[in-house]
Motif scaffolding. Structure first.
Motif, mmCIF file in Angstrom:
data_model
loop_
_atom_site.group_PDB
_atom_site.id
_atom_site.type_symbol
_atom_site.label_atom_id
_atom_site.label_comp_id
_atom_site.label_asym_id
_atom_site.label_seq_id
_atom_site.Cartn_x
_atom_site.Cartn_y
_atom_site.Cartn_z
ATOM 1 N N ALA B 193 0.834 -1.209 0.000
ATOM 2 C CA ALA B 193 0.000 0.000 0.000
ATOM 3 C C ALA B 193 0.867 1.258 0.000
ATOM 4 O O ALA B 193 0.591 2.218 -0.728
ATOM 5 C CB ALA B 193 -0.929 -0.011 1.211
ATOM 6 N N ALA B 196 2.644 1.825 -3.357
ATOM 7 C CA ALA B 196 1.684 2.235 -4.389
ATOM 8 C C ALA B 196 1.188 3.660 -4.165
ATOM 9 O O ALA B 196 0.378 4.173 -4.933
ATOM 10 C CB ALA B 196 0.507 1.261 -4.409
ATOM 11 N N ALA B 198 -0.644 4.680 -1.647
ATOM 12 C CA ALA B 198 -1.997 4.701 -1.076
ATOM 13 C C ALA B 198 -2.020 5.277 0.334
ATOM 14 O O ALA B 198 -3.080 5.444 0.924
ATOM 15 C CB ALA B 198 -2.588 3.290 -1.075
ATOM 16 N N LEU B 199 -0.847 5.573 0.900
ATOM 17 C CA LEU B 199 -0.788 6.049 2.291
ATOM 18 C C LEU B 199 -0.184 7.447 2.387
ATOM 19 O O LEU B 199 0.532 7.764 3.334
ATOM 20 C CB LEU B 199 0.029 5.069 3.148
ATOM 21 C CG LEU B 199 -0.391 3.596 3.065
ATOM 22 C CD1 LEU B 199 0.497 2.737 3.956
ATOM 23 C CD2 LEU B 199 -1.849 3.431 3.464
ATOM 24 N N ARG B 203 -3.751 11.757 -0.226
ATOM 25 C CA ARG B 203 -4.853 10.798 -0.302
ATOM 26 C C ARG B 203 -5.759 10.978 0.893
ATOM 27 O O ARG B 203 -6.966 10.794 0.815
ATOM 28 C CB ARG B 203 -4.343 9.349 -0.267
ATOM 29 C CG ARG B 203 -3.190 9.043 -1.140
ATOM 30 C CD ARG B 203 -3.575 8.380 -2.412
ATOM 31 N NE ARG B 203 -4.995 8.312 -2.610
ATOM 32 C CZ ARG B 203 -5.556 8.539 -3.768
ATOM 33 N NH1 ARG B 203 -4.847 8.867 -4.812
ATOM 34 N NH2 ARG B 203 -6.841 8.426 -3.902
ATOM 35 N N ALA B 212 -6.731 4.109 -6.249
ATOM 36 C CA ALA B 212 -5.524 3.757 -5.486
ATOM 37 C C ALA B 212 -4.307 3.883 -6.379
ATOM 38 O O ALA B 212 -3.745 2.939 -6.799
ATOM 39 C CB ALA B 212 -5.649 2.355 -4.924
#
Lengths: 212, 212
Positions: B193, B196, B198-199, B203, B212
């Motif tokens: 995550a 990628a 995503a954190l 976001r 994502a």
């Protein structure tokens, strides 16, 4: 969001209808009084049945609560089929958040995690709930693999666990006010991990190399 | 894995030393009896101090428990610096699993999630514990960004929450026997995550587009 408090107090016969009334009354009592204060007498009165009717089907207070909880959870998360993985995951995550934050869901979670949560029956019910949810989430993974959205070896149990974990963690443990959208966050993490192949069956059994 | 049961029963004076003995005795009582059965008398006796010594510092049983828990948690997860993100995350996840599965940790988690968990003081202590852990995990993210292992906007709170969620979910909620290595699984999901993107902080505040 249907409230369990609307349980009818009129007398009902034995059989299925009485059992459904008793289960609904159990959830309503759980909601109003909490697990510690819940009594078979109170449930029977609320359901409009005699105490012996309850005891005929459920031998203990615990088995009654566990059965009512398990029944509640078999219907809370539907299997989405929106045509895309991301929107399917979103529907699953939103249903989970909804189920955990409505009044019945809250009471149920609290009972499952309270001192009652250590009873073997409650632990077993919790396992059954998750096995059932994973079973219902399985078609989402199968279809995503068919559409080429996910690696073929993606494990539905890993995927559902990865989606559920941030929801449970946020709603029950951390309660971080900075997290604005619990469901969306879970979708983001799960999509990234699943697409990267971190949720496949082969990883499951070869966990020790640790490479994602 | 040091047991809190080794608390000395010999009398200790007031001041810091007595306070430390009272906190240790509180954890030991929590471990032996559980939260529901814990009494200030029992704690005082175990710590070898008079009950009034306890009440002088802690006004209620609840504040005593919360304080002992918070103290326990300020030292349970160190800040790793292994030179690579993956092994840093592994050290964090393993420390978390260790803290949650040793006898004191188990008793503490149970108390925090039991009926006591709904007390505002306990909820507040839980928030403090996570804020503190996130603060200690922050250097891991800063160094990983400096090494070019993570997007610059990676949010330490998001990263630590993503790492902690599967650990809590597995140990406290699902108890899925198919999960062989709780820590390794959390590392895998978090790495995927985080890499990628995503954190990231952006976001965090723009969660609604869901990509994502």
């Amino acid at each position: 969001m249907e409230s369990a408090s609307s349980t009818p107090a009129r007398p009902v016969g034995r059989g299925r209808k009485a059992q459904a009334a008793v289960r609904a009354a159990t959830l309503a009592e759980l909601l109003d009084r909490g697990y510690a204060e819940l009594t078979v007498e109170g449930v029977a009165q609320r359901a409009g049945v005699h105490k012996t009717t309850v005891y005929r089907r459920w031998k203990t207070r615990e088995s009654l609560v566990v059965d009512a909880l398990a029944e509640h959870f078999t219907t809370d998360i539907p299997t989405p089929d929106t045509g895309a993985l991301e929107s399917d995951l979103r529907a699953l995550a939103q249903a989970l958040v909804q189920s955990m934050t409505d009044p019945v869901g809250k009471a149920v979670q609290t009972a499952m995690l309270s001192d009652a949560g250590r009873l073997p029956e409650v632990a077993e019910a919790r396992r059954r709930v998750f096995a059932d949810r994973i079973r219902r989430a399985e078609p989402v993974v199968v279809r995503a693999v068919e559409r080429g959205e996910l690696p073929a070896e993606t494990d539905p149990a890993e995927l559902f666990g990865t989606l559920a974990a941030p929801v449970y963690f946020h709603l029950l443990i951390s309660a971080d006010p900075a997290v604005e959208d619990t469901a969306e966050r879970a979708v983001r993490i799960t999509l990234a991990a699943a697409r990267a192949g971190a949720l496949t069956r082969s990883r499951h059994s070869a966990a020790d190399d640790g490479e994602a």
